[in-house]
Design a protein around this motif. Sequence first.
Motif, PDB file in Angstrom:
ATOM      1  N   GLU A 157       0.833  -1.200   0.000  1.00 51.62           N
ATOM      2  CA  GLU A 157       0.000   0.000   0.000  1.00 51.62           C
ATOM      3  C   GLU A 157       0.872   1.256   0.000  1.00 51.62           C
ATOM      4  OE1 GLU A 157      -3.612   1.970  -0.310  1.00 51.62           O
ATOM      5  OE2 GLU A 157      -3.171  -0.186  -0.450  1.00 51.62           O
ATOM      6  N   ALA A 158       1.944   1.212   0.765  1.00 49.81           N
ATOM      7  CA  ALA A 158       2.872   2.344   0.787  1.00 49.81           C
ATOM      8  C   ALA A 158       3.549   2.512  -0.568  1.00 49.81           C
ATOM      9  CB  ALA A 158       3.919   2.143   1.883  1.00 49.81           C
ATOM     10  N   ALA A 159       3.927   1.391  -1.198  1.00 51.77           N
ATOM     11  CA  ALA A 159       4.583   1.447  -2.512  1.00 51.77           C
ATOM     12  C   ALA A 159       3.648   2.071  -3.546  1.00 51.77           C
ATOM     13  CB  ALA A 159       5.010   0.047  -2.947  1.00 51.77           C
ATOM     14  N   LYS A 160       2.386   1.696  -3.513  1.00 47.85           N
ATOM     15  CA  LYS A 160       1.414   2.259  -4.458  1.00 47.85           C
ATOM     16  C   LYS A 160       1.317   3.773  -4.277  1.00 47.85           C
ATOM     17  CE  LYS A 160      -2.978   1.861  -3.639  1.00 47.85           C
ATOM     18  NZ  LYS A 160      -4.337   1.293  -3.438  1.00 47.85           N
ATOM     19  N   LYS A 161       1.234   4.221  -3.035  1.00 46.33           N
ATOM     20  CA  LYS A 161       1.133   5.652  -2.772  1.00 46.33           C
ATOM     21  C   LYS A 161       2.428   6.375  -3.154  1.00 46.33           C
ATOM     22  CE  LYS A 161      -2.265   5.367   1.002  1.00 46.33           C
ATOM     23  NZ  LYS A 161      -3.253   6.275   0.382  1.00 46.33           N
ATOM     24  N   PHE A 162       3.548   5.726  -2.957  1.00 49.33           N
ATOM     25  CA  PHE A 162       4.837   6.335  -3.276  1.00 49.33           C
ATOM     26  C   PHE A 162       4.919   6.684  -4.761  1.00 49.33           C
ATOM     27  CE2 PHE A 162       9.307   5.861  -4.652  1.00 49.33           C
ATOM     28  CZ  PHE A 162       9.899   6.823  -3.860  1.00 49.33           C
ATOM     29  N   ASP A 220      17.303  -3.903  -8.879  1.00 48.02           N
ATOM     30  CA  ASP A 220      16.603  -5.085  -8.374  1.00 48.02           C
ATOM     31  C   ASP A 220      15.635  -4.677  -7.272  1.00 48.02           C
ATOM     32  OD1 ASP A 220      15.938  -7.779  -8.198  1.00 48.02           O
ATOM     33  OD2 ASP A 220      17.522  -8.204  -6.746  1.00 48.02           O
ATOM     34  N   ALA A 221      16.103  -3.816  -6.359  1.00 40.60           N
ATOM     35  CA  ALA A 221      15.240  -3.336  -5.280  1.00 40.60           C
ATOM     36  C   ALA A 221      14.093  -2.505  -5.832  1.00 40.60           C
ATOM     37  CB  ALA A 221      16.056  -2.516  -4.278  1.00 40.60           C
ATOM     38  N   LEU A 222      14.362  -1.706  -6.875  1.00 36.82           N
ATOM     39  CA  LEU A 222      13.301  -0.937  -7.519  1.00 36.82           C
ATOM     40  C   LEU A 222      12.252  -1.869  -8.110  1.00 36.82           C
ATOM     41  CD1 LEU A 222      12.000   1.618  -8.686  1.00 36.82           C
ATOM     42  CD2 LEU A 222      13.615   1.458 -10.606  1.00 36.82           C
ATOM     43  N   GLY A 223      12.701  -2.945  -8.745  1.00 37.00           N
ATOM     44  CA  GLY A 223      11.766  -3.929  -9.283  1.00 37.00           C
ATOM     45  C   GLY A 223      10.877  -4.508  -8.202  1.00 37.00           C
ATOM     46  N   HIS A 224      11.436  -4.737  -7.017  1.00 35.03           N
ATOM     47  CA  HIS A 224      10.645  -5.267  -5.911  1.00 35.03           C
ATOM     48  C   HIS A 224       9.581  -4.258  -5.472  1.00 35.03           C
ATOM     49  CE1 HIS A 224      14.295  -7.991  -4.766  1.00 35.03           C
ATOM     50  NE2 HIS A 224      13.656  -8.415  -5.842  1.00 35.03           N
ATOM     51  N   ALA A 225       9.967  -2.982  -5.400  1.00 32.67           N
ATOM     52  CA  ALA A 225       9.011  -1.956  -4.991  1.00 32.67           C
ATOM     53  C   ALA A 225       7.886  -1.824  -6.016  1.00 32.67           C
ATOM     54  CB  ALA A 225       9.728  -0.614  -4.817  1.00 32.67           C
ATOM     55  N   LEU A 226       8.233  -1.874  -7.297  1.00 38.09           N
ATOM     56  CA  LEU A 226       7.208  -1.779  -8.346  1.00 38.09           C
ATOM     57  C   LEU A 226       6.289  -3.001  -8.335  1.00 38.09           C
ATOM     58  CD1 LEU A 226       9.313  -0.342 -11.303  1.00 38.09           C
ATOM     59  CD2 LEU A 226       7.404   0.789 -10.152  1.00 38.09           C
ATOM     60  N   THR A 227       6.862  -4.180  -8.088  1.00 34.40           N
ATOM     61  CA  THR A 227       6.041  -5.389  -8.015  1.00 34.40           C
ATOM     62  C   THR A 227       5.000  -5.266  -6.913  1.00 34.40           C
ATOM     63  OG1 THR A 227       7.857  -6.761  -8.841  1.00 34.40           O
ATOM     64  CG2 THR A 227       6.085  -7.890  -7.679  1.00 34.40           C
ATOM     65  N   ALA A 228       5.416  -4.786  -5.750  1.00 27.60           N
ATOM     66  CA  ALA A 228       4.467  -4.594  -4.644  1.00 27.60           C
ATOM     67  C   ALA A 228       3.408  -3.568  -5.017  1.00 27.60           C
ATOM     68  CB  ALA A 228       5.217  -4.155  -3.386  1.00 27.60           C
ATOM     69  N   ALA A 229       3.834  -2.501  -5.730  1.00 26.75           N
ATOM     70  CA  ALA A 229       2.905  -1.428  -6.075  1.00 26.75           C
ATOM     71  C   ALA A 229       1.840  -1.882  -7.061  1.00 26.75           C
ATOM     72  CB  ALA A 229       3.679  -0.245  -6.645  1.00 26.75           C
ATOM     73  N   VAL A 230       2.192  -2.761  -8.007  1.00 27.81           N
ATOM     74  CA  VAL A 230       1.215  -3.144  -9.042  1.00 27.81           C
ATOM     75  C   VAL A 230       0.426  -4.405  -8.684  1.00 27.81           C
ATOM     76  CG1 VAL A 230       2.603  -2.081 -10.849  1.00 27.81           C
ATOM     77  CG2 VAL A 230       2.803  -4.531 -10.452  1.00 27.81           C
ATOM     78  N   THR A 231       0.924  -5.198  -7.738  1.00 29.85           N
ATOM     79  CA  THR A 231       0.211  -6.425  -7.371  1.00 29.85           C
ATOM     80  C   THR A 231      -0.561  -6.296  -6.067  1.00 29.85           C
ATOM     81  OG1 THR A 231       2.071  -7.374  -6.136  1.00 29.85           O
ATOM     82  CG2 THR A 231       1.975  -7.823  -8.510  1.00 29.85           C
ATOM     83  N   GLY A 232      -0.185  -5.315  -5.231  1.00 28.12           N
ATOM     84  CA  GLY A 232      -0.863  -5.168  -3.952  1.00 28.12           C
ATOM     85  C   GLY A 232      -0.425  -6.186  -2.929  1.00 28.12           C
ATOM     86  N   ASP A 233       0.737  -6.813  -3.145  1.00 29.11           N
ATOM     87  CA  ASP A 233       1.265  -7.770  -2.184  1.00 29.11           C
ATOM     88  C   ASP A 233       2.785  -7.654  -2.174  1.00 29.11           C
ATOM     89  OD1 ASP A 233       1.273  -9.712  -0.255  1.00 29.11           O
ATOM     90  OD2 ASP A 233       0.476 -11.315  -1.505  1.00 29.11           O
ATOM     91  N   ALA A 234       3.412  -8.137  -1.111  1.00 30.75           N
ATOM     92  CA  ALA A 234       4.873  -8.096  -1.035  1.00 30.75           C
ATOM     93  C   ALA A 234       5.473  -8.846  -2.214  1.00 30.75           C
ATOM     94  CB  ALA A 234       5.345  -8.710   0.279  1.00 30.75           C
ATOM     95  N   TRP A 235       6.605  -8.374  -2.705  1.00 38.73           N
ATOM     96  CA  TRP A 235       7.182  -8.946  -3.922  1.00 38.73           C
ATOM     97  C   TRP A 235       7.548 -10.416  -3.739  1.00 38.73           C
ATOM     98  CZ3 TRP A 235      12.020 -11.177  -4.388  1.00 38.73           C
ATOM     99  CH2 TRP A 235      12.911 -10.984  -3.336  1.00 38.73           C
ATOM    100  N   ASP A 236       7.851 -10.827  -2.491  1.00 35.08           N
ATOM    101  CA  ASP A 236       8.253 -12.210  -2.243  1.00 35.08           C
ATOM    102  C   ASP A 236       7.210 -12.967  -1.441  1.00 35.08           C
ATOM    103  OD1 ASP A 236       8.596 -10.736   0.050  1.00 35.08           O
ATOM    104  OD2 ASP A 236      10.605 -11.480   0.510  1.00 35.08           O
ATOM    105  N   ALA A 237       5.963 -12.522  -1.470  1.00 40.56           N
ATOM    106  CA  ALA A 237       4.898 -13.204  -0.720  1.00 40.56           C
ATOM    107  C   ALA A 237       4.723 -14.630  -1.224  1.00 40.56           C
ATOM    108  CB  ALA A 237       3.579 -12.451  -0.869  1.00 40.56           C
ATOM    109  N   ASP A 238       4.523 -15.547  -0.302  1.00 44.97           N
ATOM    110  CA  ASP A 238       4.357 -16.949  -0.666  1.00 44.97           C
ATOM    111  C   ASP A 238       3.304 -17.566   0.256  1.00 44.97           C
ATOM    112  OD1 ASP A 238       4.680 -19.454  -1.748  1.00 44.97           O
ATOM    113  OD2 ASP A 238       6.461 -19.948  -0.561  1.00 44.97           O
TER     114      ASP A 238
END
Length: 764
Positions: free
Chosen positions: A390-395, A452-470
């Motif tokens: 949620e923070a990533a989306k707002k960022f 790589d870290a930027l990719g993780h932040a963008l993944t969280a922003a567009v999926t609505g979940d942590a980039w490494d959620a399992d």
Amino acid sequence: MAVKYMDLVEVDLGKLAMAVSDWKNAVDKLKTAAENARRGMRAKSDKARWAGANATVTRGFVTKTTKEIADLHTEADSIYQVLNDAHTELASLQNQIKTAVQTDARNLGVRVEDIGDGKVRCYFQHIRGDTDERTQDQLDAKQELESRINRLIAHATEIDASVARALRKSHGSDPRNAGHSSYENLDEVQAERAAELAKLGPEMSDKQYMELNSIMRFNAKDADFSTDFYKSLGGPKDALEFYGRMSLDGTIGDDKRRLALSRQLQRNMGVALASATDPDNKSHLPANWATDFRKLGTQQLQLYPGGSNAPYGYQVLGGILRYGNYDARFINPIAEHVVQLHRENPDRFMGNKPMAPGSDLDWGYNPSGKNGAGYDPLSSVLEGLGHSPEAAKKFFTDEPTVYKEDGTVDKNGTLGYDYFDALNDKDFEWAPDSLVHPGSDEAKHARAMGPDALGHALTAAVTGDAWDADPPELHRDEDTAEIMKKVIERYNVASEEGPPPEGMKDSLAKMGASYIDDLNYSIMDFGGSGDALERDALFENSSDGSTRTSFDEQKARNFMMLVAGDEDGYKSLTSAQQLYMASGLAAFETDEDRGIAFAQNAAKVHGILDESRSHGIREEFKDSEEAQQMLQEQNGEWRKSLVSGGVTVAATAGAAILLGPAAGVVAATAVPLVMESAGSAVSTAYGNHTLEYLKDHEYTNDPQALQAVQDVEKIGERAATQPVLNFAQTTGMSNKEATDLINEIEQSYLAGKTAISNNEKVSS
């Protein structure tokens, strides 16, 4: 002493419940007695006009007796509160472990064995006549079950130790003197012990360190505990200094046990800080912690008297921020401040990197070792956003706020850029967060950690979940879709900004897989309003209309061409597409015409993905000496390796196809999907289904259909035709109708390939 497996399974918690009830009765009676003593004999004693011995002895005795009754009430209430919390938590753990053993283990065909020291092992029983061969999904499920049971036992052990400690402190060592330590709940007990251990700092023994991590591991998400723990460290500066000393202690030298402990502490402190700084929690740290962290961010901390290379506050804080799901109100001002500082001077935080002692390249504030040693706070806050969707989306969507050097808001400042464009600029200068020698090959690799870290932040922003959620869950809305649009416009084969950094490719694949439905929707990009209505009808089951997005056919194709040109990206998108197609067709079993139209479009997407990978292979093997290898790849060997390589949707496209409990076809369907080659299989994360699914369906009555399933050289077309075969059967098509349909699907598949091969770099 560790709680044993059978202790937790068999303990009669009814007796503990009775003890809780008895203590509650004692508390109520002592409360009455204490009030009577205070209002009765103490009040009369205070009013009495005594002189001589009565004034000193009798009044003193009455005062002391009143206090002891009150102390008894306090002690009893403390014991009651702790036992009540312990009973609640232990009952929950017992229910969970019984479910794990009696239901999950039984369904999996697994036995649970107590191996002592608070641990169990899970194993598959041998059954006469069984080959004992297990699929990777089964092995993974067994390991997950074993880990889960061991976590439950470890949690029970921690509760048991905390209760014992609380009872000792509540009772004290003097049987004639009541009223010592008192607690309102078990969290207080655990926070107090964690604080005692934390005060030892690096002087903690390994055993004490393990105890601290155990307490924090099971309580870090509890706001009462986490808030009390951080307050016990002192203030923001004290918290940073504690973590800074512990991270350096864990990363220096070659003590692997100490390093492992520091990694656990890093994660625990991150999760606890996220909990303690969430203003929506009843218990949370005051707002000045956030402002003080920003103020300390550009100040150097003297972790040791006379020490050199004193770290900046943001370097230390960054190590903590890498873990935990943070509220945007806390982390986003920090992330904005860090980005702005980096834009002013990309090497600002690199100047105080120490010379690595010997070959000790791990020394720093990021014990995890993932994406940097911890000297570049930009990578750290992006990793933090990667765990805070949620923070990533707002960022990436909110209007930026300008900050001064000291972290205070510059009300008159203007930024002149937005964070998405700035961070994704091809010329953005990433810091080499490593202690490797400047100019070395390793130093070049170090600059890939930021992207790589930027990719993780963008993944969280567009999926609505942590980039490494399992397992991953998809939470999409208009804002996440808007960010995905920007991703597709920035990263595609026609982008003037150039290709993505190597470190971002896996994240782009996850993002693409997460929007596989909208990529399909975009490929069916008609011009007329009537056609648009028909398209919406075809995709009404795949995503909520409010979040369904068209990225434009050409842009969607260019994005898929970029991502699927890479081997891992191809695997991610193809796995998601195959499952999406099968699931989508399941929704049209009563609407044959729409099902066929849906299948044709999905087959076209498969063709786009396959030809994109073929193009990628041609680019990879341009040299003449590698022509033979290229030929093998083009002839389908790369597709075989896709299947035999053990790729699963769970790790790559899981988020993509979990479209929500109400919105997604995939979530509602029971249609499994597997690919087969030379006896090996890839499951698509819907786990309990195997190759038997294909074998159980009588495709053998149609030679052409059977050929389509078995022809390894045409694995790409198989990905498109396998779900269609099932659709043909469930809708009752004749053999001729099914054969005609397969031919149509193959034509659609070839149309997708042609769209790429005719113009391998389509301009946008």
